[in-house]
Design a protein around this motif. Structure first.
Motif, PDB file in Angstrom:
ATOM      1  N   MET A   1       8.520 108.820   6.444  1.00 34.52           N
ATOM      2  CA  MET A   1       7.953 110.045   5.909  1.00 34.52           C
ATOM      3  C   MET A   1       6.476 110.199   6.267  1.00 34.52           C
ATOM      4  SD  MET A   1      10.089 111.910   4.630  1.00 34.52           S
ATOM      5  CE  MET A   1      10.686 112.707   3.209  1.00 34.52           C
ATOM      6  N   ARG A   2       5.769 109.112   6.420  1.00 28.97           N
ATOM      7  CA  ARG A   2       4.341 109.192   6.747  1.00 28.97           C
ATOM      8  C   ARG A   2       4.128 109.904   8.080  1.00 28.97           C
ATOM      9  NH1 ARG A   2      -0.689 108.683   5.881  1.00 28.97           N
ATOM     10  NH2 ARG A   2      -2.069 107.376   7.079  1.00 28.97           N
ATOM     11  N   GLU A   3       5.000 109.640   9.038  1.00 33.92           N
ATOM     12  CA  GLU A   3       4.877 110.272  10.354  1.00 33.92           C
ATOM     13  C   GLU A   3       5.003 111.790  10.236  1.00 33.92           C
ATOM     14  OE1 GLU A   3       7.195 110.271  14.631  1.00 33.92           O
ATOM     15  OE2 GLU A   3       7.470 108.577  13.280  1.00 33.92           O
ATOM     16  N   GLN A   4       5.921 112.250   9.394  1.00 29.40           N
ATOM     17  CA  GLN A   4       6.096 113.687   9.203  1.00 29.40           C
ATOM     18  C   GLN A   4       4.885 114.305   8.524  1.00 29.40           C
ATOM     19  OE1 GLN A   4       8.502 111.441   8.622  1.00 29.40           O
ATOM     20  NE2 GLN A   4      10.360 112.141   9.609  1.00 29.40           N
ATOM     21  N   ALA A   5       4.344 113.625   7.525  1.00 29.67           N
ATOM     22  CA  ALA A   5       3.160 114.144   6.831  1.00 29.67           C
ATOM     23  C   ALA A   5       1.978 114.246   7.791  1.00 29.67           C
ATOM     24  CB  ALA A   5       2.809 113.250   5.642  1.00 29.67           C
ATOM     25  N   LEU A   6       1.818 113.271   8.652  1.00 24.67           N
ATOM     26  CA  LEU A   6       0.746 113.324   9.648  1.00 24.67           C
ATOM     27  C   LEU A   6       0.965 114.458  10.637  1.00 24.67           C
ATOM     28  CD1 LEU A   6       0.216 109.511  10.336  1.00 24.67           C
ATOM     29  CD2 LEU A   6      -1.314 111.062   9.108  1.00 24.67           C
ATOM     30  N   ALA A   7       2.216 114.699  10.996  1.00 25.40           N
ATOM     31  CA  ALA A   7       2.537 115.807  11.900  1.00 25.40           C
ATOM     32  C   ALA A   7       2.152 117.137  11.272  1.00 25.40           C
ATOM     33  CB  ALA A   7       4.024 115.791  12.256  1.00 25.40           C
ATOM     34  N   VAL A   8       2.433 117.306   9.989  1.00 26.46           N
ATOM     35  CA  VAL A   8       2.068 118.541   9.292  1.00 26.46           C
ATOM     36  C   VAL A   8       0.549 118.676   9.236  1.00 26.46           C
ATOM     37  CG1 VAL A   8       2.154 119.756   7.076  1.00 26.46           C
ATOM     38  CG2 VAL A   8       4.217 118.666   7.983  1.00 26.46           C
ATOM     39  N   GLN A   9      -0.144 117.592   8.990  1.00 24.15           N
ATOM     40  CA  GLN A   9      -1.617 117.632   8.968  1.00 24.15           C
ATOM     41  C   GLN A   9      -2.171 118.040  10.322  1.00 24.15           C
ATOM     42  OE1 GLN A   9      -3.787 117.196   6.210  1.00 24.15           O
ATOM     43  NE2 GLN A   9      -5.004 118.246   7.743  1.00 24.15           N
ATOM     44  N   ARG A  10      -1.590 117.507  11.394  1.00 21.19           N
ATOM     45  CA  ARG A  10      -2.038 117.890  12.741  1.00 21.19           C
ATOM     46  C   ARG A  10      -1.807 119.378  12.988  1.00 21.19           C
ATOM     47  NH1 ARG A  10       0.414 112.903  14.117  1.00 21.19           N
ATOM     48  NH2 ARG A  10       2.243 113.991  14.924  1.00 21.19           N
ATOM     49  N   MET A  11      -0.670 119.896  12.521  1.00 17.65           N
ATOM     50  CA  MET A  11      -0.397 121.323  12.695  1.00 17.65           C
ATOM     51  C   MET A  11      -1.387 122.158  11.892  1.00 17.65           C
ATOM     52  SD  MET A  11       3.753 121.730  12.892  1.00 17.65           S
ATOM     53  CE  MET A  11       4.216 120.610  11.584  1.00 17.65           C
ATOM     54  N   GLN A  12      -1.696 121.758  10.661  1.00 17.29           N
ATOM     55  CA  GLN A  12      -2.666 122.491   9.848  1.00 17.29           C
ATOM     56  C   GLN A  12      -4.049 122.462  10.501  1.00 17.29           C
ATOM     57  OE1 GLN A  12      -1.807 120.388   6.104  1.00 17.29           O
ATOM     58  NE2 GLN A  12      -1.341 122.400   5.217  1.00 17.29           N
ATOM     59  N   ASP A  13      -4.437 121.320  11.021  1.00 19.23           N
ATOM     60  CA  ASP A  13      -5.721 121.212  11.706  1.00 19.23           C
ATOM     61  C   ASP A  13      -5.756 122.122  12.931  1.00 19.23           C
ATOM     62  OD1 ASP A  13      -6.485 119.331   9.819  1.00 19.23           O
ATOM     63  OD2 ASP A  13      -6.134 117.612  11.148  1.00 19.23           O
ATOM     64  N   TYR A  14      -4.654 122.177  13.667  1.00 17.58           N
ATOM     65  CA  TYR A  14      -4.581 123.028  14.855  1.00 17.58           C
ATOM     66  C   TYR A  14      -4.698 124.505  14.464  1.00 17.58           C
ATOM     67  CZ  TYR A  14      -2.974 124.926  19.285  1.00 17.58           C
ATOM     68  OH  TYR A  14      -2.891 125.627  20.463  1.00 17.58           O
ATOM     69  N   ASN A  26       5.677 126.610  20.016  1.00 24.25           N
ATOM     70  CA  ASN A  26       5.527 125.557  21.027  1.00 24.25           C
ATOM     71  C   ASN A  26       4.186 124.853  20.912  1.00 24.25           C
ATOM     72  OD1 ASN A  26       8.066 125.807  22.176  1.00 24.25           O
ATOM     73  ND2 ASN A  26       7.398 127.380  23.604  1.00 24.25           N
ATOM     74  N   ASP A  27       3.129 125.608  20.607  1.00 26.13           N
ATOM     75  CA  ASP A  27       1.811 124.999  20.393  1.00 26.13           C
ATOM     76  C   ASP A  27       1.871 124.000  19.240  1.00 26.13           C
ATOM     77  OD1 ASP A  27       0.638 126.646  22.380  1.00 26.13           O
ATOM     78  OD2 ASP A  27       0.105 128.175  20.895  1.00 26.13           O
ATOM     79  N   LEU A  28       2.479 124.432  18.153  1.00 21.67           N
ATOM     80  CA  LEU A  28       2.559 123.558  16.973  1.00 21.67           C
ATOM     81  C   LEU A  28       3.460 122.363  17.235  1.00 21.67           C
ATOM     82  CD1 LEU A  28       2.721 126.188  14.100  1.00 21.67           C
ATOM     83  CD2 LEU A  28       0.750 124.871  14.891  1.00 21.67           C
ATOM     84  N   ALA A  29       4.516 122.583  18.002  1.00 25.01           N
ATOM     85  CA  ALA A  29       5.422 121.478  18.335  1.00 25.01           C
ATOM     86  C   ALA A  29       4.694 120.418  19.147  1.00 25.01           C
ATOM     87  CB  ALA A  29       6.631 122.004  19.091  1.00 25.01           C
ATOM     88  N   LYS A  30       3.848 120.852  20.070  1.00 20.20           N
ATOM     89  CA  LYS A  30       3.073 119.890  20.864  1.00 20.20           C
ATOM     90  C   LYS A  30       2.143 119.077  19.970  1.00 20.20           C
ATOM     91  CE  LYS A  30       3.119 122.563  25.103  1.00 20.20           C
ATOM     92  NZ  LYS A  30       2.327 123.436  25.991  1.00 20.20           N
ATOM     93  N   GLU A  31       1.541 119.728  18.988  1.00 19.53           N
ATOM     94  CA  GLU A  31       0.648 119.019  18.060  1.00 19.53           C
ATOM     95  C   GLU A  31       1.409 118.046  17.171  1.00 19.53           C
ATOM     96  OE1 GLU A  31      -2.772 119.051  17.863  1.00 19.53           O
ATOM     97  OE2 GLU A  31      -2.524 120.155  19.739  1.00 19.53           O
ATOM     98  N   SER A  32       2.581 118.459  16.726  1.00 21.12           N
ATOM     99  CA  SER A  32       3.342 117.631  15.789  1.00 21.12           C
ATOM    100  C   SER A  32       4.133 116.527  16.478  1.00 21.12           C
ATOM    101  CB  SER A  32       4.303 118.500  14.988  1.00 21.12           C
ATOM    102  OG  SER A  32       5.367 118.945  15.813  1.00 21.12           O
ATOM    103  N   LEU A  33       4.363 116.698  17.787  1.00 19.58           N
ATOM    104  CA  LEU A  33       5.181 115.774  18.580  1.00 19.58           C
ATOM    105  C   LEU A  33       6.661 115.842  18.208  1.00 19.58           C
ATOM    106  CD1 LEU A  33       2.759 112.696  18.557  1.00 19.58           C
ATOM    107  CD2 LEU A  33       2.863 114.587  20.208  1.00 19.58           C
ATOM    108  N   PHE A  34       7.080 116.964  17.644  1.00 16.81           N
ATOM    109  CA  PHE A  34       8.480 117.222  17.332  1.00 16.81           C
ATOM    110  C   PHE A  34       8.903 118.520  17.997  1.00 16.81           C
ATOM    111  CE2 PHE A  34       7.259 114.655  13.542  1.00 16.81           C
ATOM    112  CZ  PHE A  34       8.194 113.633  13.670  1.00 16.81           C
ATOM    113  N   SER A  35      10.180 118.836  17.927  1.00 18.52           N
ATOM    114  CA  SER A  35      10.674 120.089  18.504  1.00 18.52           C
ATOM    115  C   SER A  35      10.128 121.271  17.699  1.00 18.52           C
ATOM    116  CB  SER A  35      12.204 120.123  18.475  1.00 18.52           C
ATOM    117  OG  SER A  35      12.660 120.309  17.147  1.00 18.52           O
ATOM    118  N   PRO A  36      10.100 122.465  18.313  1.00 17.68           N
ATOM    119  CA  PRO A  36       9.628 123.639  17.571  1.00 17.68           C
ATOM    120  C   PRO A  36      10.410 123.870  16.280  1.00 17.68           C
ATOM    121  CG  PRO A  36       9.721 124.150  19.892  1.00 17.68           C
ATOM    122  CD  PRO A  36      10.363 122.796  19.715  1.00 17.68           C
TER     123      PRO A  36
END
Length: 64
Positions: A1-14, A26-36
């Motif tokens: 779950m920590r990885e997902q929370a960090l992905a959301v934080q990266r998207m919010q920062d972006y 696609n921009d957010l997917a690149k930041e999160s490292l997950f699919s769109p």
């Protein structure tokens, strides 16, 4: 779950750093490292908002 929370934080920062331009899933997917699709789902799950809603709220707060 920590990885997902960090992905959301990266998207919010972006979103915060790019309020002046159009942001795609696609921009957010690149930041999160997950699919769109999964990025969108994670964002909603963790924040209760869509990325577009988050961007509008952040933009409105920055106007004051």
């Amino acid at each position: 779950m920590r990885e997902q929370a960090l992905a959301v934080q990266r998207m919010q920062d972006y979103i915060d750093a790019n309020l002046d331009r159009e942001i795609t899933f696609n921009d957010l997917a690149k930041e999160s490292l997950f699919s769109p699709w999964y990025s969108y789902r994670l964002f909603r799950e963790y924040t209760g908002l869509s990325p577009a809603e988050e961007g509008k709220l952040t933009h409105n707060r920055s106007c004051f």
